[in-house]
Design an enzyme around this catalytic site. Sequence first.
Site, PDB file in Angstrom:
ATOM      1  N   GLY A 245     -21.618  47.410 -95.379  1.00 48.78           N
ATOM      2  CA  GLY A 245     -21.620  46.896 -94.013  1.00 48.78           C
ATOM      3  C   GLY A 245     -23.012  46.454 -93.606  1.00 48.78           C
ATOM      4  O   GLY A 245     -24.007  46.798 -94.256  1.00 48.78           O
TER       5      GLY A 245
ATOM      6  N   GLY B 244     -25.605  46.091 -90.215  1.00 46.90           N
ATOM      7  CA  GLY B 244     -25.823  46.453 -88.817  1.00 46.90           C
ATOM      8  C   GLY B 244     -27.059  45.742 -88.299  1.00 46.90           C
ATOM      9  O   GLY B 244     -27.658  44.925 -88.999  1.00 46.90           O
ATOM     10  N   GLY B 245     -27.414  46.075 -87.085  1.00 47.22           N
ATOM     11  CA  GLY B 245     -28.557  45.417 -86.468  1.00 47.22           C
ATOM     12  C   GLY B 245     -29.849  45.655 -87.224  1.00 47.22           C
ATOM     13  O   GLY B 245     -30.666  44.756 -87.363  1.00 47.22           O
TER      14      GLY B 245
ATOM     15  N   GLY C 183     -30.152  47.043 -90.445  1.00 45.90           N
ATOM     16  CA  GLY C 183     -30.171  47.050 -91.892  1.00 45.90           C
ATOM     17  C   GLY C 183     -28.802  46.907 -92.509  1.00 45.90           C
ATOM     18  O   GLY C 183     -27.804  46.712 -91.821  1.00 45.90           O
TER      19      GLY C 183
ATOM     20  N   VAL D  20     -25.933  48.509 -95.224  1.00 48.03           N
ATOM     21  CA  VAL D  20     -25.516  49.751 -95.867  1.00 48.03           C
ATOM     22  C   VAL D  20     -24.860  49.405 -97.207  1.00 48.03           C
ATOM     23  O   VAL D  20     -23.973  48.549 -97.266  1.00 48.03           O
ATOM     24  CB  VAL D  20     -24.542  50.553 -94.985  1.00 48.03           C
ATOM     25  CG1 VAL D  20     -24.182  51.864 -95.654  1.00 48.03           C
ATOM     26  CG2 VAL D  20     -25.137  50.797 -93.619  1.00 48.03           C
TER      27      VAL D  20
ATOM     28  N   LYS E   8     -28.629  53.180 -96.664  1.00 44.83           N
ATOM     29  CA  LYS E   8     -28.892  52.205 -95.602  1.00 44.83           C
ATOM     30  C   LYS E   8     -30.329  51.725 -95.771  1.00 44.83           C
ATOM     31  O   LYS E   8     -31.265  52.513 -95.710  1.00 44.83           O
ATOM     32  CB  LYS E   8     -28.711  52.862 -94.236  1.00 44.83           C
ATOM     33  CG  LYS E   8     -28.953  51.926 -93.073  1.00 44.83           C
ATOM     34  CD  LYS E   8     -28.584  52.631 -91.767  1.00 44.83           C
ATOM     35  CE  LYS E   8     -28.766  51.696 -90.579  1.00 44.83           C
ATOM     36  NZ  LYS E   8     -28.347  52.343 -89.331  1.00 44.83           N
TER      37      LYS E   8
ATOM     38  N   ASP F 233     -23.681  56.437 -79.423  1.00 44.97           N
ATOM     39  CA  ASP F 233     -22.940  55.246 -79.853  1.00 44.97           C
ATOM     40  C   ASP F 233     -21.648  55.680 -80.531  1.00 44.97           C
ATOM     41  O   ASP F 233     -21.324  55.206 -81.613  1.00 44.97           O
ATOM     42  CB  ASP F 233     -23.824  54.408 -80.774  1.00 44.97           C
ATOM     43  CG  ASP F 233     -23.265  52.998 -80.969  1.00 44.97           C
ATOM     44  OD1 ASP F 233     -22.450  52.562 -80.128  1.00 44.97           O
ATOM     45  OD2 ASP F 233     -23.632  52.357 -81.966  1.00 44.97           O
TER      46      ASP F 233
END
Lengths: 208, 745
Positions: free
Chosen positions: B85, B87-88, B90, B92, B107, B214
């Site tokens: 995946g 993300g903002g 980095g 994963v 990550k 979150d």
Amino acid sequence: MQTDSLEPDTRENGRICHNGRMTDPRGGGVADLLRAVEAGDAAARDELIALMQPELRACAARLMRDQPNGHTLQPTALVNEAYLKLFTKDDPHFTDRRHLMATAATAMRQILIDHARRRNTNKRHADGERMALESIALSYEGSGVDVLAMDEALSALMNFDPEMAKVAELRVFAGLTFEEISELEGIPLRTLQRKWSAVRAWMMGKMA
Amino acid sequence: MTPERWERLQALFLEASELDAAERDTFLAGLGPDDEDLRDELTRMLAVDVPSADWPLLPSRGVADDDDPLLGTQLGDYRLDAVLGRGGSGVVYRATQISKQRTVAVKVLRADVSSKQSTYERFKREALAASRLHHPNLVRVLYLGHDEGRDYLVMDHVAGPNLRDQLRICLAADPGQALVNGPDLRDPRVCAVLVRELARALEHAHSERVLHRDVKPQNVLLDAQGTAHLTDFGLAKDLELVDLTLSGEVAGTPHYMSPEQARAARDRIDHRTDIYSLGAVLYELLSGCTPSAGDTTAEVIDSILHKPVVPLHRRNHDVPAPLALICMQALRRRPEGRYQSASEMADDLDRFLAGESVGAKAQSIRERARERMVDRRLLVRLLPIALFVGLLAGGLIYFGSQQVYARSQRPRVEVLVAGGVDARVHYLPLDAHHLAAGPELELGKARNGRLASSVVPAGAGRILVRTESGLFSEHYCDLQSGEELRITAHPTDLRASEGEMLVFSGGEVTPPYEPGSLNFAVEPPDQREVMVPAFAIDARCVTNGEFQAYLDASGRERPEYWSPGWRAIWDDPPRADWMELPVVDVTVADAMAYAEFYGKRLPTALEFEFARGAYQDPSWLETLLRRSASPDFNMFQPAVDRFGDQPRDTTGGAYLLYVRPAEEPDLPEGTRLHHALGNVGEWTETRATDMPGPQGHSARLIKADAWYGEYSPDGVTDTLLCNGIAYDADSPQDQGFRCARSLGR
């Protein structure tokens, strides 16, 4: 009425954009304006730039809305979207991207500069637009580009090499490839690339 | 540089760039006398280290996962096998720990942000915070590494889908069909078990003083056994490290945000924010939709802040009532109304699963009414509906809530009238647009200049003071329960300001946008009429001279936030018309204090638009622009450069160059609102309802905004904003104000 009617971008003689559509109080449409730009009318070019900015801002807000959090917009995406929105495929000007792209690039540059400066003050834009511009500005920073310093360098370059300053604008703010720029500006690709390497080194030296 | 020298420089550069380092030195040393002037420039150009062939083009997004440059490479003991995946901060990866031959998740912080101190701090904090936590329902953090210039975090690999994907699978499945894999989220009890596990995990994290901040379905990973694992403490906030958080900016996925997060009220965020988010997850599991609605972040935030959550049973009849109660209890807007700890919520879920009666209760009518009263916007929305249904019903709703509210602890106001004269004191409740939200309430009579502490409704309002001899003053207040305010009134004679103030009889207007909103990016709201009551507004901005007179008369000091450069300019003004120029660099609090001192107040945004003709004249903007046509104001560096030897103070430099006194002799009859655009920005009283500032600062709409210019060889080009917002704590350097007052009575 919507966004832009209340936050118009305007020039000294006060042209305004309503509803995210382009209007020219003097009666001419964008197409007329573009014809004037092609004929070398500098005032018309300024006018087109001013008309383009709300469209770019609206596109920024719109594109950002469809993106997940933390997404980065490309200025290229904005410029292209604004371009497609202004000119449909039926439009006779659709194929002549030259002047329009140059205008769009300048408009984009002004928006980013305005945004970067505005960030130093306490004013804020509407939310979607702010996020979009923020994300673009941040990604420039991420790739080590100071937008304001670059603007200064480009302005200086304008004084002694307007042609390459325009190329730089197309490259950086409209994200065109060298092949496209070569075609648009009628500069042979190899010449363009050689000149660019010098211009780039000069700009980086200036911005360091 | 001239075009000719530039030609030469380019040629030399291209020649030299073919050479290796040693040859370059010789080349530079051997430059002829004609080219010596270019040596420095050339040396600099040759020394430049081009970061990428595309510089300064932005790195393009959306690299296909197979093309990821790190795939197959090794960081420390870990080989990166596949992208799991992005993300903002980095990417994963699924990775293999070579020494142990086991699968882990790694990550990797993005290279371009790794160098940024703040992001790295966050990354490290995430690692440290999460590594302290050990719980079967939390993804373990194993190692924080650095290799090949990359920072990375090694975590347990959880093989299954995330909760969001699992929910999608379940919703798409045939109703009668059994699920092949994973927990069947169509069964409310399965959802209850899963959320209880997450509540227990949060309980553990909170006991270690770590907030998740979150919690959302994407951050819940399911393993092969269907057990939930909470991951990504990306926004985790160590309670002891408040300063390192995201400067109060709204962070997180909007749909699962708590109201206090959405409001960016940093100081109010505690563990109960996670309880709200977990409640939002449960709500979605049970109903298939999130408790908040909206397409844009702004809309979602508006929904979280202002719209009541649709009761679960209306979304899905099949949810057992006690479970729905538990969910709604977690979703209370006020943290005090929620479960006070994750363990309380987990215990209640346990009771539900055991078939015992739960602790969660339906929100009482009183609680609901109170939430509505606190949320004035909602009341504003209710009123037109109520009117539509019938005046009687409207009255019942309005006064009904008033009465309920009267039982709680209301704010109080004490009024002192200058000169010790008698006066009648009224209170006018204001709606979200700062227009009258109800009739004036009589607070009482100030005898010998004093009205003892009186109760007023919570929220925005105006205190109106009228003396027997016809003097008048008004005072804005915005009080919450339990707060007290003392007001010193300086009633003045309205007739004395004839000629300075323009009188408008007001009327019904249809604002083209939500009047408290600057978010033009979203669709315009349903257009509706609002009433602008009669008012008077200063024809001109408050000037430096008037501000100085105010300081002298009130015995106040110059604002302490004025810079030394700006003070120096005040001490020795370089422009002869200094006293006639609009005052700038004033916070909204100081602007309000000024207005109050003269018995006035700031105009509302709607009044400003009304006064500048926005509702009467379709071409008002054109008219204004014609009158404001020259570039007046430029606070940016180029202007300061042109300003030359004056102090390099942006306020001073630009202001002295460009601002004009508020006189426009050619104004047509009836439009004497001077500088309704483009001289300086002006504070209004109206809050920007949809754009809370950082650190919970509230923002106000500003009108008549200033010119922003850019200097180019062709002249000054300008962008003009008719509207903007500024935060209450700020004193924008191109912003002033004018005053207004209510009329009537």
